[in-house]
Design an enzyme around this catalytic site. Structure first.
Site, short mmCIF file in Angstrom:
data_model
loop_
_atom_site.label_atom_id
_atom_site.label_comp_id
_atom_site.label_asym_id
_atom_site.label_seq_id
_atom_site.Cartn_x
_atom_site.Cartn_y
_atom_site.Cartn_z
N ASP A 101 5.64 -2.62 -4.85
CA ASP A 101 5.22 -2.69 -3.48
C ASP A 101 6.30 -3.12 -2.70
O ASP A 101 7.68 -3.40 -3.40
CB ASP A 101 4.32 -4.28 -3.56
CG ASP A 101 2.90 -3.97 -4.32
OD1 ASP A 101 2.56 -2.46 -4.13
OD2 ASP A 101 2.51 -4.73 -4.71
N1 URA Z 1 2.18 -5.13 -9.39
C1 URA Z 1 1.95 -5.41 -8.05
O1 URA Z 1 1.13 -6.04 -7.80
N2 URA Z 1 3.04 -4.99 -7.40
C2 URA Z 1 4.05 -4.28 -7.83
O2 URA Z 1 4.92 -4.03 -7.07
C3 URA Z 1 4.16 -4.09 -9.41
C4 URA Z 1 3.31 -4.33 -10.01
#
Ligand code: URA
Length: 226
Positions: A101
């Site tokens: 993310d």
């Molecule tokens: N899980 C998440 O919620 N976000 C990420 O970036 C990676 C794993």
């Protein structure tokens, strides 16, 4: 495509010319002369014919420490992407072996070898990914128990593998999961009404981030068999 076909096409001088170059020992495949024109040419093979390099694709394997705010994408009209952090002429050849993310920091692997990226991202391989997680409230034993058992994800019609959870303080833990579902860790905590306030990926399979600084990258040799 075979080597003979490739030479014929890329020299523009046809099959007979390719055959002659092969017979005359004028063709070098990965530093060794080759005469068998029927050999299939791999994407990362280095091919020279009559002193001219016809293919020099190099396999690239990159570990990058993604800072918060950078997109795990190859192109974006507005935001800076992980590719923008690799100022090299070959950077645009790369793709991501698993995204993070925008706010998440840590390890991202980039490559131009799709077999390799598939070996890391295919759900069948169950490659472990380890994260440091900080939450907005105490992590309750029920959440830890559920993570360790595995949880169902309706949207994806799947169940997570039992995760490894090490509680580091009331609201921080080290968590290893074996899938790469969209927002997986945030969704796991949200089931318990808990918000993730910081997330950092430490490793993917046998590849740790170690002490690579934020925004920096380095090349590595792959260990996982394709
Ligand atoms: N899980 C998440 O919620 N976000 C990420 O970036 C990676 C794993």
């Amino acid at each position: 495509m075979t080597i003979a076909q490739f030479i014929a096409k890329h020299t523009g001088r046809g099959k007979r010319h390719a055959k002659k170059l092969l017979e005359d020992g004028e063709v070098i495949l990965n530093d060794h002369p080759i005469s068998d024109g029927k050999t299939e040419l791999g994407k990362f093979d280095h091919l020279i014919a009559a002193g001219e390099t016809l293919q020099a694709n190099t396999a690239r394997y990159i570990l990058l420490h993604k800072p918060a705010g950078i997109l795990s994408a190859t192109k974006d009209p507005v935001h800076k992407t992980v590719i923008d952090l690799i100022v090299e002429p070959w950077a645009s050849e790369l793709h991501l072996a698993g995204r993070l993310d925008r706010a998440t920091t840590g390890l991202v692997i980039l490559t131009n070898d799709s077999k390799f990226s598939e070996s890391l991202t295919s759900p069948i391989r169950k490659v472990p990914k380890t994260y440091l997680v900080e939450t907005d409230q105490t992590i309750p034993p029920e959440a830890i128990a559920a993570f360790r058992t595995g949880m169902s994800f309706e949207k994806e019609d799947t169940r997570s593998q039992p995760a490894i959870v090490n509680l580091l303080s009331d609201n921080t833990c080290r968590l290893t999961i074996y899938e790469g579902l969209h927002h997986q860790i945030k969704r796991m905590f949200l089931r318990f009404g808990i918000r993730v306030i910081s997330l950092h990926r430490e490793s993917i399979g046998p590849y740790p981030l170690e002490n690579l600084e934020q925004g920096r990258w380095k090349s590595f040799e792959p260990k996982i068999s394709n």
